[in-house]
Design a protein around this motif. Structure first.
Motif, mmCIF file in Angstrom:
data_model
loop_
_atom_site.group_PDB
_atom_site.id
_atom_site.type_symbol
_atom_site.label_atom_id
_atom_site.label_comp_id
_atom_site.label_asym_id
_atom_site.label_seq_id
_atom_site.Cartn_x
_atom_site.Cartn_y
_atom_site.Cartn_z
ATOM 1 N N ARG A 69 2.922 2.456 -8.601
ATOM 2 C CA ARG A 69 1.910 1.433 -8.301
ATOM 3 C C ARG A 69 0.521 2.064 -8.349
ATOM 4 N NH1 ARG A 69 3.063 -2.469 -3.363
ATOM 5 N NH2 ARG A 69 1.100 -3.217 -4.226
ATOM 6 N N LEU A 70 -0.356 1.439 -9.135
ATOM 7 C CA LEU A 70 -1.703 1.967 -9.288
ATOM 8 C C LEU A 70 -2.690 1.362 -8.307
ATOM 9 C CD1 LEU A 70 -2.064 2.044 -13.193
ATOM 10 C CD2 LEU A 70 -1.357 3.884 -11.656
ATOM 11 N N ASP A 71 -2.415 0.151 -7.834
ATOM 12 C CA ASP A 71 -3.404 -0.507 -6.962
ATOM 13 C C ASP A 71 -3.635 0.235 -5.646
ATOM 14 O OD1 ASP A 71 -0.719 -1.547 -6.896
ATOM 15 O OD2 ASP A 71 -1.357 -3.010 -5.405
ATOM 16 N N PRO A 72 -2.605 0.828 -5.000
ATOM 17 C CA PRO A 72 -2.924 1.616 -3.793
ATOM 18 C C PRO A 72 -3.762 2.849 -4.106
ATOM 19 C CG PRO A 72 -0.594 1.051 -3.859
ATOM 20 C CD PRO A 72 -1.158 0.738 -5.208
ATOM 21 N N ILE A 73 -3.533 3.450 -5.283
ATOM 22 C CA ILE A 73 -4.299 4.639 -5.656
ATOM 23 C C ILE A 73 -5.760 4.282 -5.891
ATOM 24 C CG2 ILE A 73 -4.582 6.451 -7.387
ATOM 25 C CD1 ILE A 73 -1.557 6.386 -7.794
ATOM 26 N N SER A 74 -6.006 3.205 -6.650
ATOM 27 C CA SER A 74 -7.390 2.800 -6.904
ATOM 28 C C SER A 74 -8.084 2.396 -5.606
ATOM 29 C CB SER A 74 -7.437 1.654 -7.915
ATOM 30 O OG SER A 74 -6.677 0.537 -7.482
ATOM 31 N N ASP A 132 -4.535 -3.579 -13.211
ATOM 32 C CA ASP A 132 -4.327 -2.395 -12.370
ATOM 33 C C ASP A 132 -4.981 -1.173 -13.010
ATOM 34 O OD1 ASP A 132 -2.892 -3.703 -10.394
ATOM 35 O OD2 ASP A 132 -0.979 -3.409 -11.401
ATOM 36 N N TYR A 133 -4.834 -1.058 -14.327
ATOM 37 C CA TYR A 133 -5.475 0.058 -15.035
ATOM 38 C C TYR A 133 -6.997 -0.077 -14.966
ATOM 39 C CZ TYR A 133 -0.919 1.293 -17.079
ATOM 40 O OH TYR A 133 0.380 1.676 -17.262
ATOM 41 N N LEU A 134 -7.495 -1.302 -15.089
ATOM 42 C CA LEU A 134 -8.940 -1.523 -15.013
ATOM 43 C C LEU A 134 -9.477 -1.115 -13.650
ATOM 44 C CD1 LEU A 134 -11.627 -2.678 -16.089
ATOM 45 C CD2 LEU A 134 -10.892 -4.917 -15.233
ATOM 46 N N LYS A 135 -8.814 -1.531 -12.583
ATOM 47 C CA LYS A 135 -9.284 -1.188 -11.235
ATOM 48 C C LYS A 135 -9.270 0.315 -11.005
ATOM 49 C CE LYS A 135 -6.410 -3.971 -9.130
ATOM 50 N NZ LYS A 135 -5.679 -4.637 -8.006
ATOM 51 N N LEU A 136 -8.246 0.994 -11.536
ATOM 52 C CA LEU A 136 -8.188 2.444 -11.389
ATOM 53 C C LEU A 136 -9.350 3.102 -12.131
ATOM 54 C CD1 LEU A 136 -6.725 4.962 -10.390
ATOM 55 C CD2 LEU A 136 -5.319 4.881 -12.469
ATOM 56 N N GLY A 137 -9.617 2.653 -13.344
ATOM 57 C CA GLY A 137 -10.732 3.208 -14.104
ATOM 58 C C GLY A 137 -12.062 2.977 -13.431
ATOM 59 N N LEU A 138 -12.256 1.785 -12.890
ATOM 60 C CA LEU A 138 -13.508 1.475 -12.198
ATOM 61 C C LEU A 138 -13.667 2.315 -10.935
ATOM 62 C CD1 LEU A 138 -13.540 -2.428 -12.544
ATOM 63 C CD2 LEU A 138 -14.958 -0.791 -13.799
ATOM 64 N N ALA A 139 -12.560 2.518 -10.205
ATOM 65 C CA ALA A 139 -12.626 3.336 -8.989
ATOM 66 C C ALA A 139 -13.010 4.775 -9.324
ATOM 67 C CB ALA A 139 -11.270 3.307 -8.266
ATOM 68 N N VAL A 140 -12.483 5.302 -10.423
ATOM 69 C CA VAL A 140 -12.840 6.662 -10.852
ATOM 70 C C VAL A 140 -14.327 6.739 -11.178
ATOM 71 C CG1 VAL A 140 -12.504 8.395 -12.648
ATOM 72 C CG2 VAL A 140 -10.526 7.238 -11.657
ATOM 73 N N LEU A 141 -14.852 5.712 -11.851
ATOM 74 C CA LEU A 141 -16.274 5.693 -12.192
ATOM 75 C C LEU A 141 -17.150 5.603 -10.945
ATOM 76 C CD1 LEU A 141 -16.406 3.385 -15.353
ATOM 77 C CD2 LEU A 141 -16.716 5.864 -15.238
ATOM 78 N N VAL A 142 -16.713 4.847 -9.951
ATOM 79 C CA VAL A 142 -17.467 4.758 -8.692
ATOM 80 C C VAL A 142 -17.526 6.130 -8.026
ATOM 81 C CG1 VAL A 142 -17.436 3.816 -6.350
ATOM 82 C CG2 VAL A 142 -17.023 2.307 -8.292
#
Length: 333
Positions: free
Chosen positions: A262-267, A8-18
């Motif tokens: 929950r981080l997945d909806p945010i990412s 979940d943390y990885l997906k959030l970080g990747l979404a920020v980079l996108v």
């Protein structure tokens, strides 16, 4: 498979980079060093997203819900294509162009179209292998992924060399880019389901591979800009086939605490909404990087938090988590 919070943390970080990539700050300040970041290190984003998608695809397939997973991806893709309809409708000039647009996807939504193709290919290969050669199911999948990966890389470097006029969509697509990485995630999911954390490579080897992958990404991108200038795009670095799996396994094996929300909806909302938010920011006259990122991250996060208060699947509170249950970390690697 239980939920692994580090993903979940990885997906959030990747979404920020996108979101950062789509501010085009790097393109407007391009130098050889920034090329090594934007067309080097940051090129791990899409492959890593694909590997995560493949990992969860295996989980769905193992529960006989592969087709449901595919239908959900298709529904998400069509929903957001409809949301972005005002942005791409003027590009359609007939039935053929409409079909091409839907097959490719508007701007960042090409990734969802690619995941849809990749998932369909995996499910198709799985069904064919189980019918014809069950003992070779995963070897067939791995061989097909290797062939598609090699094809995509060859097409890209032929295009970069100028030998033939090959458009980016010919290699940066669901078959030649997304499918190989989704297959890697799928096979990782299978191994984790069978062996758990014990199935991961030694930690020192994973960290060494991650560092080597980062170095190779920068080295490959530096060579490309020295060869073809910093005005070209390196969509699929060869070294991403080292860097992305290594990063995924490194994160997978890192114990992290359960987040308070929950981080997945945010990412997900950052990925889907950031383009719209950036359009809004620019239409209001905001052009500085900090202002653009505030819109690109702030508005989707606010939307995700507001939707989280509603009983919407994927956004509402996790009903499986007891009210008195304390946040728990990932299992130790």
């Amino acid at each position: 498979m239980h939920r692994i919070h580090s993903l979940d943390y990885l997906k959030l970080g990747l979404a920020v980079l996108v979101a950062f990539a789509h501010t085009y700050w790097l393109q407007s300040h391009m130098t050889p060093r920034l090329f090594m970041i934007g067309n080097g290190l940051m090129r791990v984003m899409v492959p890593a997203f694909c590997i995560v998608a493949g990992y969860f695809l295996y989980s769905a397939v193992a529960r006989d819900k592969g087709n449901k997973w595919l239908a959900r991806v298709a529904a998400l893709y069509l929903f957001w294509m409809a949301v972005y309809l005002p942005f791409w409708l003027n590009e359609v000039h007939g039935l053929v162009s409409l079909l091409k647009t839907l097959a490719w996807g508007y701007f960042h939504l090409w990734f969802m179209a690619g995941i849809l193709v990749a998932g369909a290919v995996i499910l198709l290969l799985r069904g064919m292998a189980r019918a014809l050669a069950p003992a070779y199911e995963y070897r067939i999948l791995l061989a097909a992924a290797a062939v598609c990966a090699a094809t995509g890389l060859v097409l890209q470097y032929v295009a970069l060399s100028g030998i033939a006029p090959i458009g980016v969509k010919k290699f940066s697509n669901g078959l030649f880019m997304c499918f190989p990485f989704v297959a890697i995630g799928y096979l990782c999911g299978r191994r984790m389901a069978r062996l758990g954390m014990a199935g991961l490579p030694p930690r020192w080897l994973v960290l060494a591979a991650t560092a080597a992958g980062a170095g190779l990404l920068m080295a490959e991108s530096w060579l490309v800009q020295a060869w073809r200038s910093d005005q070209v795009m390196l969509d699929i670095p060869i070294s991403s086939y080292v860097a992305a799996p290594a990063l995924f396994v490194a994160v997978l094996g890192t114990a992290m605490p359960q987040p308070p929300i929950r981080l997945d909806p945010i990412s997900a909302m950052i990925y889907f909404m950031h383009v719209m938010a950036l359009h809004l920011a620019r239409s209001l006259g905001f052009e500085h990087l900090g202002e653009l990122m505030l819109f690109a991250l702030g508005l989707p996060t606010l939307a995700a938090l507001l939707l989280g208060r509603l009983p919407i699947p994927g956004f509402g509170k996790d009903r499986k988590r007891g009210r008195g249950e304390r946040p728990r970390p990932d299992p130790a690697p």
